[in-house]
Motif scaffolding. Structure first.
Motif, PDB file in Angstrom:
ATOM      1  N   CYS A 161      79.472  30.351  71.478  1.00  0.00           N
ATOM      2  CA  CYS A 161      78.591  29.702  70.499  1.00  0.00           C
ATOM      3  C   CYS A 161      77.152  29.881  70.946  1.00  0.00           C
ATOM      4  CB  CYS A 161      78.923  28.216  70.388  1.00  0.00           C
ATOM      5  SG  CYS A 161      77.923  27.374  69.122  1.00  0.00           S
ATOM      6  N   ILE A 162      76.294  30.266  70.004  1.00  0.00           N
ATOM      7  CA  ILE A 162      74.863  30.320  70.288  1.00  0.00           C
ATOM      8  C   ILE A 162      74.120  29.542  69.217  1.00  0.00           C
ATOM      9  CG2 ILE A 162      74.946  32.540  71.473  1.00  0.00           C
ATOM     10  CD1 ILE A 162      73.609  33.733  68.940  1.00  0.00           C
ATOM     11  N   PRO A 163      73.064  28.837  69.627  1.00  0.00           N
ATOM     12  CA  PRO A 163      72.247  28.161  68.627  1.00  0.00           C
ATOM     13  C   PRO A 163      71.378  29.188  67.909  1.00  0.00           C
ATOM     14  CG  PRO A 163      71.455  27.675  70.836  1.00  0.00           C
ATOM     15  CD  PRO A 163      72.683  28.514  70.983  1.00  0.00           C
ATOM     16  N   ALA A 164      71.269  29.063  66.610  1.00  0.00           N
ATOM     17  CA  ALA A 164      70.452  29.978  65.821  1.00  0.00           C
ATOM     18  C   ALA A 164      68.980  29.677  66.065  1.00  0.00           C
ATOM     19  CB  ALA A 164      70.782  29.824  64.353  1.00  0.00           C
ATOM     20  N   ALA A 209      77.964  30.112  61.100  1.00  0.00           N
ATOM     21  CA  ALA A 209      78.498  31.429  60.777  1.00  0.00           C
ATOM     22  C   ALA A 209      79.449  31.822  61.917  1.00  0.00           C
ATOM     23  CB  ALA A 209      77.363  32.440  60.648  1.00  0.00           C
ATOM     24  N   THR A 210      80.593  32.367  61.572  1.00  0.00           N
ATOM     25  CA  THR A 210      81.605  32.615  62.599  1.00  0.00           C
ATOM     26  C   THR A 210      82.412  33.887  62.332  1.00  0.00           C
ATOM     27  OG1 THR A 210      83.334  31.409  61.437  1.00  0.00           O
ATOM     28  CG2 THR A 210      81.961  30.128  62.939  1.00  0.00           C
ATOM     29  N   PHE A 211      83.065  34.369  63.382  1.00  0.00           N
ATOM     30  CA  PHE A 211      84.186  35.300  63.260  1.00  0.00           C
ATOM     31  C   PHE A 211      85.102  35.051  64.441  1.00  0.00           C
ATOM     32  CE2 PHE A 211      81.169  37.988  65.648  1.00  0.00           C
ATOM     33  CZ  PHE A 211      81.965  38.473  66.676  1.00  0.00           C
ATOM     34  N   SER A 212      86.396  35.322  64.276  1.00  0.00           N
ATOM     35  CA  SER A 212      87.349  35.040  65.349  1.00  0.00           C
ATOM     36  C   SER A 212      87.575  36.236  66.263  1.00  0.00           C
ATOM     37  CB  SER A 212      88.686  34.581  64.766  1.00  0.00           C
ATOM     38  OG  SER A 212      89.265  35.613  63.993  1.00  0.00           O
ATOM     39  N   ALA A 213      87.345  37.434  65.762  1.00  0.00           N
ATOM     40  CA  ALA A 213      87.526  38.659  66.548  1.00  0.00           C
ATOM     41  C   ALA A 213      86.924  39.804  65.752  1.00  0.00           C
ATOM     42  CB  ALA A 213      89.013  38.921  66.810  1.00  0.00           C
ATOM     43  N   MET A 214      86.889  40.975  66.348  1.00  0.00           N
ATOM     44  CA  MET A 214      86.511  42.186  65.630  1.00  0.00           C
ATOM     45  C   MET A 214      87.687  43.151  65.683  1.00  0.00           C
ATOM     46  SD  MET A 214      82.564  42.908  66.725  1.00  0.00           S
ATOM     47  CE  MET A 214      82.865  42.831  68.483  1.00  0.00           C
ATOM     48  N   ARG A 215      87.949  43.809  64.585  1.00  0.00           N
ATOM     49  CA  ARG A 215      88.968  44.863  64.546  1.00  0.00           C
ATOM     50  C   ARG A 215      88.217  46.184  64.730  1.00  0.00           C
ATOM     51  NH1 ARG A 215      94.212  46.185  61.899  1.00  0.00           N
ATOM     52  NH2 ARG A 215      94.111  48.406  61.387  1.00  0.00           N
ATOM     53  N   ILE A 216      88.565  46.890  65.776  1.00  0.00           N
ATOM     54  CA  ILE A 216      87.933  48.162  66.095  1.00  0.00           C
ATOM     55  C   ILE A 216      88.939  49.262  65.780  1.00  0.00           C
ATOM     56  CG2 ILE A 216      86.792  49.527  67.889  1.00  0.00           C
ATOM     57  CD1 ILE A 216      85.513  46.729  67.274  1.00  0.00           C
ATOM     58  N   ALA A 237      88.803  40.230  72.011  1.00  0.00           N
ATOM     59  CA  ALA A 237      89.271  38.941  72.507  1.00  0.00           C
ATOM     60  C   ALA A 237      88.207  37.853  72.445  1.00  0.00           C
ATOM     61  CB  ALA A 237      89.756  39.091  73.953  1.00  0.00           C
ATOM     62  N   VAL A 238      87.008  38.182  71.946  1.00  0.00           N
ATOM     63  CA  VAL A 238      85.929  37.202  71.914  1.00  0.00           C
ATOM     64  C   VAL A 238      85.422  37.045  70.483  1.00  0.00           C
ATOM     65  CG1 VAL A 238      83.639  36.586  72.798  1.00  0.00           C
ATOM     66  CG2 VAL A 238      85.257  37.803  74.274  1.00  0.00           C
ATOM     67  N   GLY A 239      85.356  35.804  70.027  1.00  0.00           N
ATOM     68  CA  GLY A 239      84.786  35.481  68.724  1.00  0.00           C
ATOM     69  C   GLY A 239      83.410  34.878  68.898  1.00  0.00           C
ATOM     70  N   LEU A 240      82.763  34.588  67.775  1.00  0.00           N
ATOM     71  CA  LEU A 240      81.382  34.078  67.819  1.00  0.00           C
ATOM     72  C   LEU A 240      81.218  32.947  66.812  1.00  0.00           C
ATOM     73  CD1 LEU A 240      78.386  34.355  68.770  1.00  0.00           C
ATOM     74  CD2 LEU A 240      78.108  35.980  66.885  1.00  0.00           C
TER      75      LEU A 240
END
Length: 190
Positions: free
Chosen positions: A52-55, A160-167, A181-184
């Motif tokens: 998590c990052i603060p905007a 705003a979020t995502f759970s993973a990226m599909r590469i 393995a890392v979401g945001l």
């Protein structure tokens, strides 16, 4: 207990099943779709976490570089598509395959784009335009591990979020995919 079947039942059912399998095989062989297999592209660890990052005020962009890529093959591989999984309010604006600095520190995550000079100072010959082709060089080249750097744009109200990226990527003539393995989570407060 016995089952009653006529002499022709099992033969007829078996023949119909064989014809169906043959038709399915022929139709599958004639299709244009390409099979994508699960790959093994990431260099570090298993499990899953969310960062998590603060905007920042008025910031609409995020740099996300939490994934280390490792090509152990004898030829380069090409990342063909990056897609956010379970995304709310974030879109991919660009993706880059960047060599890790000498001490193998990942770029990490920060609000804003492009990256500041202080964040890129340790990457020899840093020039973002060199990293847009999505190519991860073969093993035993200038670097063994690369950082997947994603430029994200915030497209909706926070969080705003995502759970993973599909590469998705190709190696030789085969296509593969792997989820990160890392979401945001980008929020007003973390």
């Amino acid at each position: 207990m016995t089952n009653r079947t006529s002499g022709r039942g099992p033969v007829r059912n078996g023949a119909i099943g064989g014809v169906l399998l043959l038709l399915i095989g022929l139709l599958d062989g004639c299709s244009d779709r390409q099979t994508i297999e699960l790959g093994s592209l990431f260099a570090f660890g298993d499990g899953h976490s969310t960062v998590c990052i603060p905007a920042l005020r008025d910031a609409t962009d995020v740099a996300f570089g939490f994934d280390a890529l490792n090509n152990t093959g004898d030829s380069p591989l090409s990342i063909t598509h990056v897609e956010l999984v379970d995304s709310v309010g974030l879109n991919v604006a660009g993706s880059y395959v960047v060599p890790l600095p000498p001490h193998d520190a990942l770029i990490g995550v920060s609000a804003g784009w492009p990256l500041s000079a202080s964040r890129t100072a340790e990457i020899p010959g840093w020039d973002l335009s060199k990293y847009t082709d999505g190519v991860v060089p073969a093993a035993n080249t200038s670097a063994d591990v690369y950082n997947l750097l994603i430029h994200l744009q915030i497209s909706a109200a926070l969080p705003a979020t995502f759970s993973a990226m599909r590469i998705e990527y190709t190696y030789h003539d085969d296509s593969f995919y792997q989820n990160t393995a890392v979401g945001l989570r980008v929020a007003a407060e973390c």
